[in-house]
Design a protein around this motif. Structure first.
Motif, mmCIF file in Angstrom:
data_model
loop_
_atom_site.group_PDB
_atom_site.id
_atom_site.type_symbol
_atom_site.label_atom_id
_atom_site.label_comp_id
_atom_site.label_asym_id
_atom_site.label_seq_id
_atom_site.Cartn_x
_atom_site.Cartn_y
_atom_site.Cartn_z
ATOM 1 N N LEU A 215 19.056 57.562 35.659
ATOM 2 C CA LEU A 215 19.967 57.553 36.812
ATOM 3 C C LEU A 215 20.334 56.108 37.106
ATOM 4 O O LEU A 215 19.546 55.354 37.680
ATOM 5 N N GLU A 216 21.498 55.700 36.693
ATOM 6 C CA GLU A 216 21.974 54.349 36.939
ATOM 7 C C GLU A 216 22.619 54.278 38.318
ATOM 8 O O GLU A 216 23.405 55.146 38.686
ATOM 9 N N TYR A 217 22.271 53.226 39.063
ATOM 10 C CA TYR A 217 22.823 53.061 40.401
ATOM 11 C C TYR A 217 24.292 52.641 40.311
ATOM 12 O O TYR A 217 24.617 51.568 39.784
ATOM 13 N N ASP A 218 25.162 53.484 40.823
ATOM 14 C CA ASP A 218 26.593 53.186 40.839
ATOM 15 C C ASP A 218 26.889 52.197 41.971
ATOM 16 O O ASP A 218 26.332 52.309 43.070
ATOM 17 N N SER A 219 27.751 51.243 41.694
ATOM 18 C CA SER A 219 28.085 50.246 42.719
ATOM 19 C C SER A 219 28.761 50.884 43.928
ATOM 20 O O SER A 219 28.701 50.337 45.027
ATOM 21 N N LYS A 220 29.418 52.042 43.736
ATOM 22 C CA LYS A 220 30.066 52.715 44.864
ATOM 23 C C LYS A 220 29.044 53.333 45.811
ATOM 24 O O LYS A 220 29.389 53.710 46.923
ATOM 25 N N TRP A 221 27.801 53.450 45.372
ATOM 26 C CA TRP A 221 26.772 54.016 46.240
ATOM 27 C C TRP A 221 26.199 52.992 47.209
ATOM 28 O O TRP A 221 25.531 53.367 48.171
ATOM 29 N N VAL A 222 26.421 51.730 46.958
ATOM 30 C CA VAL A 222 25.815 50.674 47.765
ATOM 31 C C VAL A 222 26.521 50.609 49.120
ATOM 32 O O VAL A 222 27.709 50.283 49.198
ATOM 33 N N LEU A 223 25.812 50.923 50.168
ATOM 34 C CA LEU A 223 26.415 50.967 51.501
ATOM 35 C C LEU A 223 26.582 49.590 52.118
ATOM 36 O O LEU A 223 27.454 49.395 52.965
ATOM 37 N N ASN A 224 25.742 48.639 51.725
ATOM 38 C CA ASN A 224 25.838 47.304 52.311
ATOM 39 C C ASN A 224 26.800 46.392 51.571
ATOM 40 O O ASN A 224 26.955 45.222 51.928
ATOM 41 N N HIS A 225 27.458 46.900 50.513
ATOM 42 C CA HIS A 225 28.483 46.156 49.776
ATOM 43 C C HIS A 225 27.913 44.828 49.270
ATOM 44 O O HIS A 225 26.920 44.822 48.555
ATOM 45 N N MET A 226 28.518 43.706 49.626
ATOM 46 C CA MET A 226 28.081 42.397 49.133
ATOM 47 C C MET A 226 26.957 41.793 49.967
ATOM 48 O O MET A 226 26.429 40.745 49.630
ATOM 49 N N ARG A 227 26.605 42.435 51.050
ATOM 50 C CA ARG A 227 25.547 41.893 51.898
ATOM 51 C C ARG A 227 24.178 42.092 51.240
ATOM 52 O O ARG A 227 23.992 43.010 50.441
ATOM 53 N N GLU A 228 23.240 41.238 51.618
ATOM 54 C CA GLU A 228 21.845 41.393 51.225
ATOM 55 C C GLU A 228 21.038 41.693 52.478
ATOM 56 O O GLU A 228 20.884 40.832 53.342
ATOM 57 N N ILE A 229 20.559 42.921 52.570
ATOM 58 C CA ILE A 229 19.763 43.317 53.731
ATOM 59 C C ILE A 229 18.291 43.221 53.330
ATOM 60 O O ILE A 229 17.815 43.955 52.471
ATOM 61 N N GLN A 230 17.581 42.301 53.955
ATOM 62 C CA GLN A 230 16.194 42.033 53.600
ATOM 63 C C GLN A 230 15.244 42.664 54.610
ATOM 64 O O GLN A 230 15.549 42.757 55.792
ATOM 65 N N GLY A 231 14.101 43.079 54.094
ATOM 66 C CA GLY A 231 13.058 43.616 54.952
ATOM 67 C C GLY A 231 13.305 45.005 55.469
ATOM 68 O O GLY A 231 12.615 45.443 56.399
ATOM 69 N N ILE A 232 14.255 45.755 54.901
ATOM 70 C CA ILE A 232 14.518 47.115 55.359
ATOM 71 C C ILE A 232 13.385 48.026 54.901
ATOM 72 O O ILE A 232 13.022 48.052 53.727
ATOM 73 N N GLN A 233 12.821 48.782 55.834
ATOM 74 C CA GLN A 233 11.688 49.652 55.542
ATOM 75 C C GLN A 233 11.948 51.112 55.866
ATOM 76 O O GLN A 233 11.396 51.988 55.213
ATOM 77 N N LYS A 234 12.793 51.389 56.866
ATOM 78 C CA LYS A 234 13.053 52.767 57.260
ATOM 79 C C LYS A 234 14.536 52.939 57.547
ATOM 80 O O LYS A 234 15.240 51.977 57.852
ATOM 81 N N VAL A 235 14.987 54.196 57.465
ATOM 82 C CA VAL A 235 16.381 54.553 57.737
ATOM 83 C C VAL A 235 16.375 55.826 58.568
ATOM 84 O O VAL A 235 15.643 56.781 58.262
ATOM 85 N N ILE A 236 17.180 55.859 59.625
ATOM 86 C CA ILE A 236 17.348 57.055 60.433
ATOM 87 C C ILE A 236 18.830 57.405 60.448
ATOM 88 O O ILE A 236 19.704 56.525 60.365
ATOM 89 N N THR A 237 19.131 58.694 60.545
ATOM 90 C CA THR A 237 20.511 59.170 60.537
ATOM 91 C C THR A 237 20.742 60.074 61.738
ATOM 92 O O THR A 237 19.797 60.637 62.312
ATOM 93 N N SER A 238 22.012 60.225 62.083
ATOM 94 C CA SER A 238 22.395 61.083 63.194
ATOM 95 C C SER A 238 23.801 61.604 62.933
ATOM 96 O O SER A 238 24.653 60.870 62.420
ATOM 97 N N PRO A 239 24.075 62.860 63.258
ATOM 98 C CA PRO A 239 25.418 63.394 63.039
ATOM 99 C C PRO A 239 26.411 62.884 64.067
ATOM 100 O O PRO A 239 26.056 62.634 65.227
#
Length: 1002
Positions: free
Chosen positions: A908-932
Motif C-alpha cells: 500500500l503506497e501512500y498517495d500524495s493526494k491522501w496527505v491532509l497537511n499538504h506541504m506542512r510538517e505537523i510534528q508531535g501528532i499523537q491523536k486525531v478526533i473527528t466530528s460530523p
C-alpha cells in the motif's frame, strides 16, 4: 432485491473514488489550520543570534522543554526552522550554545551533541556519547580554534571532559576525572598507584584567556562539600593544577544560588548562601574568595537571585546581581578589579514594585541593561543608573489571555540610532508558558507555546439546530403552562439576535457572491454548514483551552486549571461536554467543570482525588438526571446508594492487571457478568471500541451482480490487542461487550511486540497495524507470501452475517436476536460466529494512530485517518483502497470493478493526494478526533499531541453537496439576469406578433 438510496449513492461514488482528492484543491490552506509550536522556551537555552557573520538581522533561537530546537523570525514570530531532538517531554539537562563564528548552533540533548546550520537548520555533525551532559561550552577565544567542550557524567559519578572540533565534531582529546591512591599492601606493588574515578559531582566548565577550568563538588568526610577546580590544558587535555576552595557550598538550589561565569579575560565562580543575603566570588585558578552583602533597603525576603559577568576595559569585570522578592525587584552592579583582589559596589538600579525581568544586550562594544515589567520597558546604561529610554507597554487585546501573568525571563537586542535614539527588541517568556515579542513597548506577536502537550480533547457542538431540538424536547416533556412560558422565553432570546443578523446580511451577500469563506463565530446564525465547532483540550502542564476550528483555529480562551509541579504531568482521563459545560475528569476521581464559551471555572473538585480510584464518569439514570459512577483501579465500580439506573446498562472496565470486565448495573447494584483475562504469558496492550458517533446507513453491501452481503452489525464490539513477549505473537480478540462472547480471534506470529500496535473499529470492520519480523517469504499463494513479509503491516477485517449473498445467516430465522442472551437464539457455536474476510497490506512507514472520518448519516464512505510520524503527516486512506474483498493475484471482474474493487498487489503506497497537511510538517501528532458537519460529504478533523495542532475538513468522495470556490456565482447571476432581461424585452414583441397573426387570420 431493491437497493435503497444510500446504496445507490455509495455505488455511484465508488466508481470515481480513486480519482477524487480528499478536499478541493482551492480549499488547501484555506479550510485547514496549523499551530506550529515549539514548547515553552527554556531560559538558559534562549538567545538572539545572527545566523552568519554577513547577516545583518538576528534570529531568535531556543531549545524548549519539549526538546525542540527552533529558530524564530523576530519580526512576525514565524518559525524559520525547527528540529525534534528527542521524544517525550524533553531532557532537563538539555543545553544550547551559539558558535563564535555565527554559522552554527550547538545542542546537547540526551547524551548527544549536534551542530546545526544556524540559517537552515541542517544537521552538520553529531557526536553520540550516551552519557548525561552536565555542561556545554563553545569557546569564544582564538587560542584554541573555537572548539566545543563537553562535560559528561556517567553512572557512578564518572566525569569526562571532551574537546570536539567545531566544524566536524571529531574527538580531539578526552580527560577523565581520576584520583590516584596508594595501595595498602607492601612489596613491589607498593610502588604502584591505584587509578579510580574521583567520585566528585561535576558542576561545569569555563574557558577564558586564563585557561580551561573544570569545576566539581568534592565531598569530604568531616568538612562537608568543597569546590574543586582543575585547570586543564586546552590543547591536549592534560591536568595542570588542582585547587580546593576553603568554603562550604550548598547547591540545593543551584539554579539561583550558583553560577559559573566567563568573560574573555577571566573565569569566575559566584554563589550565595541559603538566606540569599550575601554572595561570594572566586576567580578560578586562585584560592582567594571575596564576599559582600547585598543591599536590601526594605529588608524584604529575597526569593531568587541571578548573576551575570561583564568584561570591562583594563581587565575589570562587572558582576550584576538581579534580586527578586515577593513584592519588588532591583539590580545591583559590583566591580571586580583586574587583579581580582577588590570587590566594590558600583551602582544600583532603583527598586520597582512587582515582578520584572532584566536582560543584558550588547551592541557595537557597548553593554545595556533592559528592564521589562507589566507596565513599561526601561533601557539603562551598564556604567550608571541613568535611564536611556523608557516606553510604556502597548498591550494588544489577546482574547485567549484571560489571566494575569509574570515575566520570569527575557532576552533583548539594542540598536543605537544616535545618542538619544535607541531601538529595543525583547522576547519575553511569560509565566503562562507563552512567548511574546515587544519592540519599543509595542507588542509585535504572541506565540501560544503553553498549548503544547495536549493529552486529550473533545468536540463542542454549537449548532443552533441541535439546540433547537433540545429545546423542543424539553418543552414536550413539560406541562402546557411551563411549555408555553418556555417557548415565549425562547422567542425573546431569538429576537435578540435578529438585529445583528440583519446587519450582517450585506456582508453575507457580498461574501456569497465572491465565494469567500465567511469567518463567522461559533455562535453565529450563519454557521449553516456546521463548520464552526469548538474544541476543548487539556495539556499536560495543567492548562485548558478552547479554539474554533472553523475560524482558522482561533484560540477563544485558555486558563491554568491545575498547578503542576516541575517534572510532573496533569493526568486527564477525559473531557465531556453537556449543555455548554465541560466536565474534566482526572486520574484519582477528581473533576473540574468549565463554561466552554467563557472559559470560567464553575466547580473545582481536583483536590477530591482518593487513592484506589481511577476515574469517574457521568451516567444518565431513569430520572433524567446525572449519576456519578466511580471506576476503581482494581477494575470494580461503585455507584451511590438508592440510585435508579436504566436496566441492561453494561460498563466495561480494565484493571491494573490488564483484565477486562463487563458489569451490569441493573437497578440496584453492579454485578459482574463477564471477564476477559489475557492468555498465559500475554498482556493486553490496547482495547478499541466503536465510536459513539458511528451511524450505519445500510445493513448490507451491494455487490456488482445486484446481490447483497449483509453486514454483521453490533454497536457493542470490542477489539482487544494482546502480545506475548516470549513467543513473539500478537492476538486480536473481537468481543461482544454485552455478553462477553469472543466473536472472532486473529493471531500473528513472528511479531516485533516492542513496536506500538494501533487499532480502530468502525461499522462492521476493524483494522490494526503490526510489525512482522519474517525475514523471507515462503508460501504458495500471493496472500501467504504477503503475510510472511518483513515490515509494517496493516490488517483489515470485515465481518458479515454469512458468506453467502442474500443470506442473513442464523439471524434470518431468529425472531428476536439478542447479544445479551445469545444462547436463546443460537444453538450452534459455529453459527454464532460471523463470516470474516481479512486482508494484509504492507506499509512503507509506521502508523502511530488510526481513526475514521464521521458524517451525520453515515452515507458517505469512511476514510481511514492515520498519523505517519516518520513523514510528519496525517493521511486519509479511502476505505475502498483497503477493502479486504479486493481480489488477490488476479484482475477484478466486471462485477467487482463495478463495486470499485481492483487488484490487490500486496503493498500500500501512500498517495500524495491522501496527505491532509499538504506541504506542512505537523510534528508531535499523537491523536486525531473527528466530528460530523451538517454536510453529509464533509467530516471535521482535529489532530493534536505533544507539539502541534492541526485542523481540517475531509470529504472522502468529494463535496457532492456543496459548491466549490471555483464556482462562478457572479457569472450565474449575470446569466440569469440576462435571461430575465431578454425575456422582458422579447415578451411584448412576441405577444404583438401573436396578436397580429390572429387579426390577419381572422
Amino acid at each position: 432485491m431493491r437497493l435503497g438510496a444510500a446504496n445507490s449513492i455509495f455505488l455511484l461514488c465508488s466508481l470515481y473514488l480513486r480519482s477524487i482528492d480528499a478536499i478541493f484543491a482551492d480549499d488547501a490552506y484555506q479550510v485547514d489550520f496549523h499551530h506550529v509550536l515549539l514548547g515553552a522556551p527554556q531560559p538558559r537555552n534562549t538567545f538572539l543570534h545572527r545566523p552568519s557573520v554577513s547577516s545583518k538581522a538576528s534570529l531568535l533561537y531556543t531549545l524548549s522543554d519539549r526538546s525542540v530546537l527552533g529558530a524564530v523570525n523576530p519580526k512576525d514570530g514565524s518559525v524559520v526552522w525547527r528540529q525534534q531532538l528527542s521524544d517525550g517531554n524533553g531532557d532537563g539537562n538539555a543545553l544550547l550554545q551559539p558558535s563564535s563564528r555565527g554559522n552554527l548552533v550547538i545542542s546537547a540533548v540526551n547524551g548527544t551533541v549536534q551542530a546545526w546550520d544556524a540559517a537552515e537548520g541542517r544537521l552538520v555533525w553529531d557526536w553520540i556519547g550516551r552519557e548525561e551532559i552536565k555542561a556545554l561550552v563553545v569557546s569564544q577565544i582564538d587560542v584554541d580554534g573555537h572548539d566545543v567542550y563537553v562535560l559528561t557524567q556517567s553512572h557512578g559519578s564518572k566525569a569526562h571532559v571532551r574537546k570536539l572540533a567545531q566544524h566536524s565534531g571529531a574527538l580531539i582529546w578526552e580527560y577523565q576525572d581520576e584520583r590516584y591512591d596508594q595501595p595498602a599492601f607492601g612489596g613491589v606493588a607498593q610502588r604502584m598507584m591505584l587509578t579510580c574515578f574521583s567520585g566528585d559531582m561535576p558542576l561545569g566548565l569555563s574557558i577564558s584567556m586564563q585557561g580551561l577550568f573544570y569545576v566539581a563538588l568534592h565531598s569530604t568526610l568531616l568538612q562537608g562539600s568543597k569546590v574543586k577546580v582543575t585547570s586543564l590544558n586546552a590543547s591536549n587535555g592534560n591536568a595542570q593544577t588542582s585547587t580546593t576552595l576553603n568554603a562550604d557550598i550548598d547547591i540545593s538550589d543551584a539554579q539561583s544560588a550558583l553560577s559559573i561565569e566567563s568573560t574573555r579575560s577571566s573565569s569566575l565562580l559566584v554563589w550565595s548562601g541559603r538566606t540569599l543575603k550575601s554572595f561570594w566570588i572566586n576567580t578560578l585558578g586562585t584560592n582567594q574568595i571575596l564576599t559582600t552583602r547585598l543591599s536590601n533597603e526594605k529588608e524584604t525576603s529575597i526569593q531568587k537571585i541571578q548573576f551575570h559577568a561583564l568584561a570591562r576595559d583594563g581587565g575589570a569585570i562587572d558582576i550584576t546581581v538581579h534580586c527578586q522578592s515577593p513584592t519588588s525587584h532591583w539590580l545591583e552592579v559590583y566591580r571586580l578589579d583586574s587583579n581580582s583582589e577588590n570587590l566594590e559596589k558600583s551602582f544600583q538600579l532603583p527598586s520597582v514594585e512587582g515582578p520584572a525581568a532584566f536582560s543584558v544586550a550588547l551592541h557595537s562594544g557597548d553593554t545595556y541593561f533592559v528592564r521589562t515589567t507589566k507596565r513599561d520597558v526601561t533601557l539603562f546604561s551598564s556604567t550608571s543608573d541613568n535611564v536611556l529610554g523608557q516606553w510604556l507597554l502597548q498591550a494588544k487585546p489577546y482574547d485567549h489571555l484571560t489571566e494575569s501573568y509574570d515575566i520570569p525571563y527575557a532576552v533583548s537586542e539594542v540598536v543605537a540610532r544616535g545618542k538619544l535614539n535607541y531601538a529595543v527588541r525583547s522576547a519575553l517568556l511569560l509565566s503562562s508558558g507563552d512567548w511574546k515579542m515587544i519592540h519599543n513597548g509595542e507588542e509585535l506577536w504572541l506565540r501560544p507555546e503553553s498549548l503544547s502537550g495536549v493529552v486529550t480533547a473533545t468536540w463542542v457542538d454549537t449548532d443552533s439546530q441541535q439546540s433547537l431540538a433540545e429545546e423542543l424536547a424539553l418543552e414536550s416533556h413539560s406541562n402546557i403552562g411551563k411549555a408555553y412560558v418556555h417557548r415565549i422565553k425562547r422567542h425573546m432570546r431569538n429576537a435578540q439576535s435578529l438585529l445583528p443578523w440583519i446587519k450582517s446580511l450585506p456582508d453575507r451577500n457580498i461574501y456569497s457572491l465572491l465565494g469567500r469563506d465567511q469567518r463567522l463565530g461559533p455562535s453565529s446564525s450563519g454557521n449553516s454548514f456546521g463548520f464552526h465547532k469548538l474544541v476543548v483540550a487539556a495539556t499536560d502542564s495543567g492548562r485548558l483551552f478552547a479554539l474554533d476550528v472553523g475560524s482558522s483555529g482561533k484560540i477563544l480562551w485558555t486558563i491554568q486549571a491545575s498547578e503542576v509541579k516541575p517534572g510532573e504531568q496533569w493526568s486527564v482521563e477525559s473531557i465531556e461536554v453537556r449543555d455548554g459545560v465541560a466536565l474534566v475528569r482526572v486520574l484519582g476521581g477528581g473533576s473540574l467543570t468549565v463554561d466552554v464559551m467563557q472559559g470560567v471555572i464553575l466547580e473545582d473538585q481536583l483536590q477530591s482525588t482518593k487513592p484506589g480510584i481511577k476515574t469517574t464518569f457521568i451516567l444518565p439514570n431513569s430520572s433524567r438526571s446525572a449519576l456519578s459512577v466511580q471506576i476503581n483501579v482494581d477494575g470494580t465500580i461503585a455507584i451511590p446508594q438508592h440510585s435508579h439506573l436504566s436496566q441492561n446498562t453494561v460498563i466495561v472496565t480494565q484493571d491494573e492487571k490488564m483484565v477486562v470486565r463487563g458489569w451490569s448495573l441493573g437497578t440496584s447494584k453492579p454485578s459482574l457478568i463477564w471477564a476477559f483475562s489475557p492468555r498465559l504469558h500475554e498482556k493486553i496492550v490496547g482495547v478499541a471500541a466503536r465510536s459513539s458517533n458511528d451511524p450505519v446507513a445500510s445493513i448490507g453491501k451491494a455487490l456488482g451482480d445486484r446481490n447483497v452481503l449483509y453486514k454483521f452489525l453490533n454497536p457493542n464490539l470490542l477489539v482487544i490487542s494482546s502480545v506475548n513477549i516470549e513467543t513473539h505473537t500478537a492476538s486480536f480478540d473481537v468481543l461482544d461487550s454485552i455478553s462477553g462472547q469472543v466473536v472472532h480471534t486473529l493471531t500473528h506470529t513472528m511479531v516485533d511486540v516492542t513496536k506500538p500496535i494501533t487499532c480502530v473499529v468502525s461499522e462492521n470492520w476493524f483494522a490494526y497495524t503490526i510489525f512482522s519480523n519474517f525475514s523471507g517469504g515462503v508460501g504458495k499463494t500471493a496472500a501467504d507470501l504477503q503475510s510472511r513479509s518483513k515490515g509494517y503491516q496493516l490488517v483489515v477485517s470485515e465481518l458479515f452475517e454469512s458468506p453467502l449473498a442474500n443470506d442473513r445467516g442464523v439471524l434470518g430465522s431468529a425472531s428476536n436476536p439478542s447479544t445479551l442472551h445469545p444462547k436463546e437464539t443460537d444453538t450452534d457455536d459455529q453459527n454464532k460466529s460471523p463470516h470474516v474476510i481479512s486482508q494484509t497490506y504492507l506499509l512503507p512507514a509506521a502508523l502511530s494512530f488510526m481513526t475514521v472520518s464521521s458524517t451525520l448519516q453515515g452515507i458517505t464512505p469512511r476514510s481511514l485517518l492515520c498519523v505517519v510520524p516518520s513523514l510528519n503527516s496525517l493521511i486519509a486512506i479511502p476505505r475502498a483502497v483497503v477493502d479486504p474483498r479486493r481480489p488477490v493475484g488476479r484482475d477484478a471482474t466486471s462485477a467487482e470493478a463495478e463495486e470499485g474493487l481492483f487488484r490487490h498487489d500486496g503493498a500500500l503506497e501512500y498517495d500524495s493526494k491522501w496527505v491532509l497537511n499538504h506541504m506542512r510538517e505537523i510534528q508531535g501528532i499523537q491523536k486525531v478526533i473527528t466530528s460530523p458537519s451538517l454536510l453529509e460529504s464533509t467530516s471535521l478533523v482535529f489532530a493534536f499531541g505533544s507539539l502541534d495542532m492541526f485542523g481540517t475538513r475531509v470529504a472522502p468522495i468529494g463535496g457532492f453537496d456543496i459548491l466549490g470556490k471555483g464556482f462562478n456565482r457572479i457569472q450565474l447571476i449575470g446569466t440569469v439576469a440576462a435571461l430575465a432581461l431578454g425575456t422582458g424585452v422579447l415578451a411584448p414583441l412576441v405577444r404583438k406578433k401573436q396578436t397580429d397573426s390572429c387579426w390577419k387570420g381572422a
